[in-house]
Design a protein around this motif. Structure first.
Motif, mmCIF file in Angstrom:
data_model
loop_
_atom_site.group_PDB
_atom_site.id
_atom_site.type_symbol
_atom_site.label_atom_id
_atom_site.label_comp_id
_atom_site.label_asym_id
_atom_site.label_seq_id
_atom_site.Cartn_x
_atom_site.Cartn_y
_atom_site.Cartn_z
ATOM 1 N N VAL A 328 0.839 -1.205 0.000
ATOM 2 C CA VAL A 328 0.000 0.000 0.000
ATOM 3 C C VAL A 328 0.875 1.256 0.000
ATOM 4 C CG1 VAL A 328 -1.755 1.282 1.277
ATOM 5 C CG2 VAL A 328 -1.856 -1.212 1.192
ATOM 6 N N GLU A 352 -7.148 3.395 -2.955
ATOM 7 C CA GLU A 352 -7.947 2.835 -1.871
ATOM 8 C C GLU A 352 -7.176 2.918 -0.555
ATOM 9 O OE1 GLU A 352 -9.931 -1.478 -0.594
ATOM 10 O OE2 GLU A 352 -8.893 -1.233 -2.514
ATOM 11 N N ALA A 354 -6.399 1.054 2.066
ATOM 12 C CA ALA A 354 -6.446 -0.355 2.492
ATOM 13 C C ALA A 354 -5.736 -0.507 3.823
ATOM 14 C CB ALA A 354 -5.797 -1.238 1.428
ATOM 15 N N LEU A 357 -3.838 -4.339 5.298
ATOM 16 C CA LEU A 357 -3.417 -5.254 4.235
ATOM 17 C C LEU A 357 -2.102 -5.923 4.647
ATOM 18 C CD1 LEU A 357 -4.187 -6.081 1.259
ATOM 19 C CD2 LEU A 357 -2.338 -4.527 0.568
ATOM 20 N N SER A 391 -6.492 -0.160 -6.286
ATOM 21 C CA SER A 391 -7.171 -0.912 -5.224
ATOM 22 C C SER A 391 -6.314 -2.109 -4.817
ATOM 23 C CB SER A 391 -8.554 -1.383 -5.693
ATOM 24 O OG SER A 391 -8.425 -2.220 -6.835
ATOM 25 N N ASP A 393 -6.200 -6.227 -2.652
ATOM 26 C CA ASP A 393 -6.953 -7.431 -2.290
ATOM 27 C C ASP A 393 -6.032 -8.333 -1.468
ATOM 28 O OD1 ASP A 393 -8.612 -9.569 -2.014
ATOM 29 O OD2 ASP A 393 -8.931 -9.908 -4.168
#
Length: 488
Positions: A328, A352, A354, A357, A391, A393
Motif C-alpha cells: 500500500v 484505496e 487499504a 493489508l 485498489s 486485495d
C-alpha cells in the motif's frame, strides 16, 4: 553407403529381420527336437507292432499247418509285404525258412548278420497263440518249453533298397526344411512390408529434417504438415510452434533495432542541431536552450536505462532487495509521484485506503517502478475527465498466501486480440503512436519482468471503450518464498 546403413529405416528393417530370425531359430530348434522325439516314438511303436503281426501270422500258420515243412513260400510272400527279411528256426534250431532264398541261409545252423538272442520266440498250444516279448530269447520266456515252436529273426539291413521302408527321420528333416523356407519367405515379406510401412511413416520425419535444415539456414518461414494425430504429428506441431516463435523473435529483434534506432535518432538529432546552432551563433545559449538539451539528454538516459533494466531482468541478473514491506505504501508513493501529471491531463487519480493489508515480500523500489509504469500507461490512455484508481486485495484468486494491487482506468481499452501481446517488448496497441504520445513500448514489459523476478504475477483485463484493469500479485510475507536474487 554409411549414411544409408545408419538411417532409421535400415535399423528398423534390420531389427525386424533379426527378431524374426531369432524367433524362427527358437521355433525351429524346438520343433526339430519335438519332431525327432515323436518320430523315434512312432518308429519304435511301428516296429514293435509290425513284429507282433509277423509273429501272429507265423503262429497262425503253424496252427493250421501243424509244421514248418512248407513255410518257405509263405515267408517269401510275407517278407516283401512286411519290408523285412525274415529267417525262421524250428524248435530244434534248424533254419526252416528265409524270405530271401538267394541269401543261401536255408539249412544252415545260423543266419549271417543275425543275433539270435535278439530274435522272437514263437509259442503255440491247444489253448491258442502265445507270443513272447520282443527281443527276448525263447528259452528266457518259455514257461513250458514243450509249447515252443520256433524262433524268428527280423532284419532290414540286407534288403534291397526298393524293399526298405524310408526312415521316419525324414519327417523331421522335412519339417526343418519347411521351417527354413517359411522363415526365408516370411523374412523377405516382412522386410518388404517394413520397408513400405517405414517409408510412409518416416516421410514426415524427412520433411521435418529438410525444413529444420532450411530453418537453420535462416529461412524462418518453414512449416510442415501437422494433420497426423500420432507422435510424428505432435513433433510436426512442436516444430511449427518453434518456427513461429523463432520468426516472432526475429521480427521482434528487427523491430527492436529499428525502434531503438528511431527512438535514439530524434533526441540525438535535436541535441546535434542545437549544439551546431549554438556553435555557429544561430541559437542563444540561454536557459531555454539548456533546458531543451537537458530534456533530450534525460530522454536518452531513460531509454537506455529501460533497455538496460530489461536486459538484466531477462538475463536473471536483476538485483533485488526483497523483504517484508507494505504494498500500500509503495503504491501511495507512486500515486503521489504521478498526481501532477494526472491533474495536468484532467484525469482523476485515486487510491484505496487499504488498512490492515498484509505485508508483501518485495523490493519496494522495484514495486514502485512497476506501479509507476502501470499508472503512466493508464494516464496516457485515459482521456480528459476519466479516472484511474488503485485498489488492493488480501485474498486474490491465487490464494491467501498472496496480496495484490490493481490499477484500473476508464480509458480507451485494449482489443481482445492485442491482450496476449501487451507485455511484449516494444509492442504498442496503436503502432502509429510515437514515444511522445505512446512511449517506447517497454513499460509493461519491464513491469512484467520485475513482478516475475519477485515471484509474483501480472495480468490484464480490458474492454474496448470501457478501460483496462492491470493486477499485480506478490507473495505474502508470512508464508511465502521468494526466488533468491543473484546478489544474495
Amino acid at each position: 553407403m554409411r549414411r544409408a546403413l545408419s538411417s532409421l529405416q535400415f535399423r528398423l528393417i534390420a531389427g525386424f529381420v533379426s527378431a524374426l530370425a531369432l524367433a524362427l531359430s527358437c521355433v525351429g530348434l524346438y520343433v526339430g527336437y519335438a519332431a525327432d522325439r515323436e518320430v523315434e516314438r512312432i518308429r519304435s511303436a511301428s516296429a514293435q507292432a509290425q513284429e507282433e503281426r509277423l509273429k501272429l501270422a507265423l503262429v497262425e500258420y503253424y496252427a493250421q499247418a501243424k509244421s514248418w515243412d512248407s513255410v518257405q513260400p509263405f515267408l517269401e510272400r510275407l517278407g516283401p509285404v512286411s519290408g523285412k527279411r525274415l529267417i525262421l528256426k524250428d524248435k530244434g534250431g534248424r533254419v526252416v525258412g528265409d524270405s530271401q532264398r538267394d541269401a543261401g541261409v536255408m539249412g544252415w545252423g545260423k543266419a549271417p548278420g543275425f543275433e539270435w538272442r535278439g530274435g522272437v520266440a514263437l509259442y503255440y498250444d491247444e489253448s491258442g497263440v502265445k507270443l513272447a516279448p520282443l527281443g527276448m530269447a525263447a528259452k528266457d520266456n518259455a514257461k513250458d518249453e514243450k509249447t515252443a515252436i520256433g524262433q524268428l529273426a527280423v532284419s532290414s539291413g540286407d534288403l534291397p533298397e526298393s524293399l526298405v521302408e524310408p526312415p521316419l527321420s525324414r519327417l523331421s528333416q522335412a519339417v526343418n526344411r519347411s521351417l527354413l523356407w517359411a522363415g526365408l519367405a516370411a523374412g523377405a515379406g516382412g522386410a518388404l512390408l517394413v520397408t513400405m510401412t517405414s517409408s510412409g511413416a518416416l516421410a514426415p520425419v524427412r520433411s521435418l529434417t529438410r525444413a529444420a535444415r532450411r530453418l537453420g539456414g535462416g529461412d524462418l518461414g518453414q512449416r510442415v504438415e501437422s494433420e497426423r494425430q500420432d507422435e510424428v504429428g505432435q513433433l510436426a506441431r512442436t516444430f511449427n510452434s518453434m518456427a513461429e516463435g523463432l520468426e516472432r523473435a526475429e521480427t521482434q529483434r528487427r523491430d527492436l533495432v529499428a525502434d531503438v534506432a528511431h527512438e535514439l535518432r530524434s533526441p540525438l538529432s535535436n541535441i546535434q542541431g542545437a549544439v551546431e546552432a549554438m556553435r555557429d551563433g544561430l541559437m542563444d545559449r540561454g536557459d531555454g536552450s539548456l533546458d531543451m538539451l537537458h530534456e533530450q539528454a534525460m530522454h536518452l538516459s531513460h531509454l537506455v536505462d529501460d533497455l538496460g533494466l530489461l536486459a538484466e531482468a531477462e538475463a536473471g541478473d536483476l538485483r533485488l532487495d526483497a523483504r517484508p514491506d507494505s504494498l500500500v505504501e509503495a503504491a501511495r508513493r507512486s500515486v503521489e509521484a504521478f498526481r501532477a501529471r494526472a491533474d495536468a491531463g484532467g484525469v482523476t487519480l485515486s487510491i484505496e485506503d487499504a488498512v490492515g493489508l498484509p505485508l508483501a515480500v518485495m523490493d519496494r523500489r522495484r514495486a514502485q517502478q512497476v506501479i509507476g509504469n502501470l499508472l503512466d500507461n493508464a494516464i496516457r490512455h485515459t482521456p480528459e475527465g476519466g479516472r484511474v484508481h488503485v485498489s488492493f486485495d488480501a485474498e486474490p484468486p491465487q490464494g491467501r498466501e498472496f496480496v495484490s494491487a490493481a490499477v484500473e482506468d476508464t480509458g480507451t481499452g485494449i482489443p481482445a486480440d492485442e491482450l496476449p501481446l501487451v507485455f511484449e517488448r516494444l509492442h504498442r496497441v496503436d503502432p502509429s503512436r510515437s514515444r511522445a504520445t505512446g512511449g517506447a513500448g517497454l513499460g509493461l514489459t519491464i513491469a512484467k519482468r520485475l513482478v516475475e523476478a519477485q515471484s509474483g504475477t501480472i495480468g490484464v483485463d480490458s474492454e474496448v471503450g470501457s478501460g483496462s484493469r492491470f493486477v499485480i500479485t506478490l507473495p505474502r510475507a508470512s508464508d511465502s518464498k521468494l526466488k533468491e536474487s543473484k546478489d544474495a
